[in-house]
Design an enzyme around this catalytic site. Structure first.
Site: not given
Ligand code: ADP
Ligand code: MG
Length: 396
Positions: A131, A179
């Site tokens: 998340s 989350d």
């Molecule tokens: P997760 O399971 O990690 O929540 P998601 O697909 O829901 O996966 O979210 C991932 C998205 O969140 C990335 O594609 C990006 O757009 C954004 N994101 C998360 N961490 C960062 C970060 N450190 N810098 C920039 N964007 C981020």
């Molecule tokens: Mg996510």
């Protein structure tokens, strides 16, 4: 409360000076999370039991006098900007939409925001089921609230709901509330029992002798979203078929294992199996809370194992990579139990281990998992950490 003034913040402050000149005045964080147990229960109005991670997304920022937002993403090495009076989805820069969505949610709540200059970075692995998206939303919420002088005005649960709204409506991802809730409200050495129907929540102390190891399969999750929609539909079908004989039910949350067995003949086999997972998983979450409260980690481990087996055999959301990861974890002395965590198909597994055995588990994962899958995993050793935070930075 742990402090946000550490090496990572110091680095962000240096980057801020390079990009914007001068010093930032606040630092904020949103935590990543891992779900201990309670998988695919959230959209069935059920229970989940996540913990917040030390890993987070962090902003350093300085308020502006106007309504412009200027950002620099360290991981993407990219600048981005928007105007609080002209929010619009930007398809070429996915990350900025989470931040715009958060700004929109806060203003819809009646909070008048001011512009900011901000540099942010995260060490929550992206798109791995820990998340990072909620961590980004929650960190940006606290950045905007601090800049506007509105820290403490909204309750934690309300901030979590506004962050979920940002992800649902602005970004367009149909996520539940877990989350954002844990990213905001997590507490060091505690898990958080969340009732996804009422949003009531209870902090559950983690016994001293409980450590967590997370194994990232780094396997593709491409099947996850179509399967997610299918499973949701099967759960709804189960409720619709059971309602004539169980008129009080609104969701699988309201069905007991005994009721499900009594009316099994009404359900097609696939629907019965999906319902069996959800109904038994809700019961396991509550049993896990009781076992944690009793300090019975052997029982917690058994429930985690049963959760994985149910997700694999009844809900059909495991994968060879996740099974290999869980198998490697369970092979280690000191492992109480291990299960896939998150929606499934890829992403991460989580194990509960005796403190002192974390490295042995990491070694076993690096030895066995790549042989089974041809993929090099990542391993994170962790304990339950605090959720969101925001602090004023003192000028040197
Ligand atoms: P997760 O399971 O990690 O929540 P998601 O697909 O829901 O996966 O979210 C991932 C998205 O969140 C990335 O594609 C990006 O757009 C954004 N994101 C998360 N961490 C960062 C970060 N450190 N810098 C920039 N964007 C981020
Ligand atoms: Mg996510």
């Amino acid at each position: 409360m742990s402090t946000l003034t550490d090496e990572r913040t110091t680095e962000l402050i240096e980057q801020f000076q390079q990009h914007f000149g001068g010093a930032p005045t606040y630092v904020s964080r949103g935590a990543g999370r891992v779900n201990l147990i309670g998988e695919h229960t959230d959209y069935n109005d059920g229970f989940v039991l996540p913990v917040a991670l030390k890993r987070d997304v962090r902003f350093v920022l300085r308020p502006r006098a106007d309504r412009q937002v200027r950002l620099f993403s360290v991981e993407f090495g990219e600048s981005g900007a928007f105007d609080l009076d002209n929010l619009r989805y930007i398809p070429e820069q996915l990350w900025i939409n989470y931040i715009q969505g958060m700004a929109q949610s806060l203003e819809q709540e009646g909070i008048r925001l001011t512009g900011i200059d901000a540099v942010f970075s995260g060490n929550v692995p992206r798109a791995s089921g820990l998340s990072s998206s909620a961590a980004l939303e929650i960190a940006s919420a606290h950045a905007f609230l601090a800049a506007a002088g509105q820290t403490g005005v909204l309750s934690g649960p309300r901030i979590a709901q506004l962050a979920q709204r940002a992800e649902n409506h602005f970004v367009g991802v149909n996520c539940g509330i877990m989350d954002q809730f844990i990213s905001e409200l997590g507490r060091e050495n505690h898990a958080l029992l969340i009732d996804c129907r009422s949003l009531e929540y209870t902090l559950v102390p983690m016994p001293e002798d409980a450590a967590l190891v997370i194994g990232n399969t780094r396997a593709s999750r491409s099947l996850a979203s179509s399967a997610y929609n299918e499973r949701r539909a099967e759960c709804e079908q189960g409720v619709a078929l059971l309602q004539p004989v169980l008129p009080g039910i609104r969701a699988l949350r309201d069905v007991t294992s005994a009721q499900l067995e009594a009316h099994r003949a009404l359900l097609p086999e696939n629907v019965y199996l999906r319902c069996r997972h959800v109904v038994s998983e809700n019961e396991r979450v509550l049993q896990t809370v009781a076992a944690l409260q009793a300090g019975d980690l052997v029982r917690v481990g058994q429930l985690m194992n049963a959760s994985h087996d149910s997700l694999r055999d009844d809900y059909l959301v495991s994968s060879p990579a996740l099974d290999a990861m869980v198998g490697a974890m369970r092979s280690v002395e000191g492992c109480y139990g291990a299960r896939l965590t998150g929606a499934g198909f890829g992403g991460c597994a989580v194990a509960l281990v005796k403190p002192g055995y974390e490295q042995a588990m990491a070694d076993a994962i690096f030895e066995h998992y790549p042989k089974a899958t041809n993929i090099w995993p990542e391993v994170y050793m962790t304990k339950a950490a605090d959720g969101a935070g925001v602090e004023q930075l003192l000028l040197a």
